[in-house]
Design a protein around this motif. Sequence first.
Motif, PDB file in Angstrom:
ATOM      1  N   ALA A  38      -5.208   3.923  -8.281  1.00  0.00           N
ATOM      2  CA  ALA A  38      -5.261   4.836  -7.142  1.00  0.00           C
ATOM      3  C   ALA A  38      -4.824   4.157  -5.841  1.00  0.00           C
ATOM      4  O   ALA A  38      -4.528   4.829  -4.856  1.00  0.00           O
ATOM      5  CB  ALA A  38      -6.673   5.405  -6.988  1.00  0.00           C
ATOM      6  N   ASP A  39      -4.761   2.843  -5.832  1.00  0.00           N
ATOM      7  CA  ASP A  39      -4.350   2.099  -4.634  1.00  0.00           C
ATOM      8  C   ASP A  39      -2.830   2.002  -4.498  1.00  0.00           C
ATOM      9  O   ASP A  39      -2.330   1.412  -3.539  1.00  0.00           O
ATOM     10  CB  ASP A  39      -4.942   0.684  -4.643  1.00  0.00           C
ATOM     11  CG  ASP A  39      -6.438   0.687  -4.426  1.00  0.00           C
ATOM     12  OD1 ASP A  39      -6.957   1.672  -3.866  1.00  0.00           O
ATOM     13  OD2 ASP A  39      -7.088  -0.290  -4.821  1.00  0.00           O
ATOM     14  N   ARG A  40      -2.091   2.584  -5.409  1.00  0.00           N
ATOM     15  CA  ARG A  40      -0.622   2.528  -5.319  1.00  0.00           C
ATOM     16  C   ARG A  40      -0.113   3.126  -4.009  1.00  0.00           C
ATOM     17  O   ARG A  40       0.874   2.664  -3.465  1.00  0.00           O
ATOM     18  CB  ARG A  40       0.037   3.214  -6.509  1.00  0.00           C
ATOM     19  CG  ARG A  40      -0.042   2.399  -7.770  1.00  0.00           C
ATOM     20  CD  ARG A  40       0.867   2.994  -8.836  1.00  0.00           C
ATOM     21  NE  ARG A  40       0.659   2.333 -10.099  1.00  0.00           N
ATOM     22  CZ  ARG A  40       1.257   1.201 -10.452  1.00  0.00           C
ATOM     23  NH1 ARG A  40       2.088   0.616  -9.639  1.00  0.00           N
ATOM     24  NH2 ARG A  40       1.015   0.655 -11.624  1.00  0.00           N
ATOM     25  N   TRP A  41      -0.778   4.145  -3.497  1.00  0.00           N
ATOM     26  CA  TRP A  41      -0.331   4.744  -2.238  1.00  0.00           C
ATOM     27  C   TRP A  41      -0.473   3.745  -1.097  1.00  0.00           C
ATOM     28  O   TRP A  41       0.360   3.719  -0.184  1.00  0.00           O
ATOM     29  CB  TRP A  41      -1.074   6.056  -1.942  1.00  0.00           C
ATOM     30  CG  TRP A  41      -2.490   5.872  -1.474  1.00  0.00           C
ATOM     31  CD1 TRP A  41      -3.615   5.785  -2.231  1.00  0.00           C
ATOM     32  CD2 TRP A  41      -2.915   5.743  -0.108  1.00  0.00           C
ATOM     33  NE1 TRP A  41      -4.718   5.600  -1.431  1.00  0.00           N
ATOM     34  CE2 TRP A  41      -4.318   5.578  -0.121  1.00  0.00           C
ATOM     35  CE3 TRP A  41      -2.250   5.746   1.121  1.00  0.00           C
ATOM     36  CZ2 TRP A  41      -5.057   5.425   1.041  1.00  0.00           C
ATOM     37  CZ3 TRP A  41      -3.005   5.589   2.271  1.00  0.00           C
ATOM     38  CH2 TRP A  41      -4.392   5.440   2.235  1.00  0.00           C
ATOM     39  N   LEU A  42      -1.505   2.907  -1.148  1.00  0.00           N
ATOM     40  CA  LEU A  42      -1.664   1.871  -0.123  1.00  0.00           C
ATOM     41  C   LEU A  42      -0.561   0.823  -0.248  1.00  0.00           C
ATOM     42  O   LEU A  42      -0.052   0.329   0.761  1.00  0.00           O
ATOM     43  CB  LEU A  42      -3.027   1.193  -0.242  1.00  0.00           C
ATOM     44  CG  LEU A  42      -4.211   1.983   0.292  1.00  0.00           C
ATOM     45  CD1 LEU A  42      -5.512   1.318  -0.110  1.00  0.00           C
ATOM     46  CD2 LEU A  42      -4.120   2.138   1.791  1.00  0.00           C
ATOM     47  N   ALA A  43      -0.201   0.493  -1.479  1.00  0.00           N
ATOM     48  CA  ALA A  43       0.891  -0.456  -1.686  1.00  0.00           C
ATOM     49  C   ALA A  43       2.194   0.127  -1.150  1.00  0.00           C
ATOM     50  O   ALA A  43       3.011  -0.589  -0.563  1.00  0.00           O
ATOM     51  CB  ALA A  43       1.021  -0.806  -3.162  1.00  0.00           C
ATOM     52  N   HIS A  44       2.378   1.432  -1.324  1.00  0.00           N
ATOM     53  CA  HIS A  44       3.566   2.091  -0.763  1.00  0.00           C
ATOM     54  C   HIS A  44       3.539   2.000   0.767  1.00  0.00           C
ATOM     55  O   HIS A  44       4.546   1.678   1.395  1.00  0.00           O
ATOM     56  CB  HIS A  44       3.627   3.556  -1.214  1.00  0.00           C
ATOM     57  CG  HIS A  44       4.775   4.304  -0.635  1.00  0.00           C
ATOM     58  ND1 HIS A  44       6.072   4.108  -1.054  1.00  0.00           N
ATOM     59  CD2 HIS A  44       4.823   5.227   0.350  1.00  0.00           C
ATOM     60  CE1 HIS A  44       6.870   4.892  -0.343  1.00  0.00           C
ATOM     61  NE2 HIS A  44       6.133   5.572   0.513  1.00  0.00           N
ATOM     62  N   TRP A  45       2.381   2.252   1.364  1.00  0.00           N
ATOM     63  CA  TRP A  45       2.221   2.141   2.816  1.00  0.00           C
ATOM     64  C   TRP A  45       2.534   0.722   3.277  1.00  0.00           C
ATOM     65  O   TRP A  45       3.141   0.522   4.331  1.00  0.00           O
ATOM     66  CB  TRP A  45       0.783   2.509   3.215  1.00  0.00           C
ATOM     67  CG  TRP A  45       0.444   2.144   4.623  1.00  0.00           C
ATOM     68  CD1 TRP A  45       0.677   2.874   5.751  1.00  0.00           C
ATOM     69  CD2 TRP A  45      -0.177   0.929   5.065  1.00  0.00           C
ATOM     70  NE1 TRP A  45       0.242   2.193   6.856  1.00  0.00           N
ATOM     71  CE2 TRP A  45      -0.283   0.999   6.472  1.00  0.00           C
ATOM     72  CE3 TRP A  45      -0.653  -0.214   4.412  1.00  0.00           C
ATOM     73  CZ2 TRP A  45      -0.849  -0.026   7.224  1.00  0.00           C
ATOM     74  CZ3 TRP A  45      -1.214  -1.220   5.173  1.00  0.00           C
ATOM     75  CH2 TRP A  45      -1.307  -1.117   6.564  1.00  0.00           C
ATOM     76  N   SER A  46       2.162  -0.273   2.470  1.00  0.00           N
ATOM     77  CA  SER A  46       2.362  -1.676   2.847  1.00  0.00           C
ATOM     78  C   SER A  46       3.818  -2.113   2.736  1.00  0.00           C
ATOM     79  O   SER A  46       4.152  -3.222   3.104  1.00  0.00           O
ATOM     80  CB  SER A  46       1.488  -2.587   1.984  1.00  0.00           C
ATOM     81  OG  SER A  46       2.022  -2.727   0.688  1.00  0.00           O
ATOM     82  N   MET A  47       4.677  -1.220   2.207  1.00  0.00           N
ATOM     83  CA  MET A  47       6.104  -1.478   2.038  1.00  0.00           C
ATOM     84  C   MET A  47       6.386  -2.509   0.948  1.00  0.00           C
ATOM     85  O   MET A  47       7.449  -3.124   0.918  1.00  0.00           O
ATOM     86  CB  MET A  47       6.744  -1.881   3.369  1.00  0.00           C
ATOM     87  CG  MET A  47       6.527  -0.839   4.463  1.00  0.00           C
ATOM     88  SD  MET A  47       6.985  -1.383   6.116  1.00  0.00           S
ATOM     89  CE  MET A  47       8.761  -1.301   5.992  1.00  0.00           C
TER      90      MET A  47
END
Length: 141
Positions: free
Chosen positions: A96-105
């Motif tokens: 579920a943290d993949r969206w945060l990884a996307h945000w982190s570029m």
Amino acid sequence: MDVAGPATVLVFSHRAEVRSALRTAIGQQPAADVGPLHWVECSSGDEVVAAVDAGGVDLCLLDGEGQPTGGMGISRQLKHEITDCPAICVVIARQADRWLAHWSMADGTLAHPVDPLVAPEVVAGLLRDRASAGRRPAPRR
């Protein structure tokens, strides 16, 4: 002939056992056409920024659960501040943290605990992408 050749991989976590697990799962040569790898270990965000700023890093593996600064925040900082930023892979605790990884570029993710069958493929793919973009090897200062 190596597609990506020798590469310098920075591994960041405040926990030595996480750094060791990443190195062990990936190995010294993640694929026949990639490597060998030279490992640089960092236990703080400041060490990561200094090492990347000095040059010569091809890939950063950043622990998303790092303390006091997590790998996702470091990833975003590097992507904004470093002109020719190395590839970045963030190790996440939950899918579920993949969206945060996307945000982190981040350019890629690995789930913790790190799967030794998946991790070398992800690392090799990121290093191949960097090589094909003509951004290898990064100069050492």
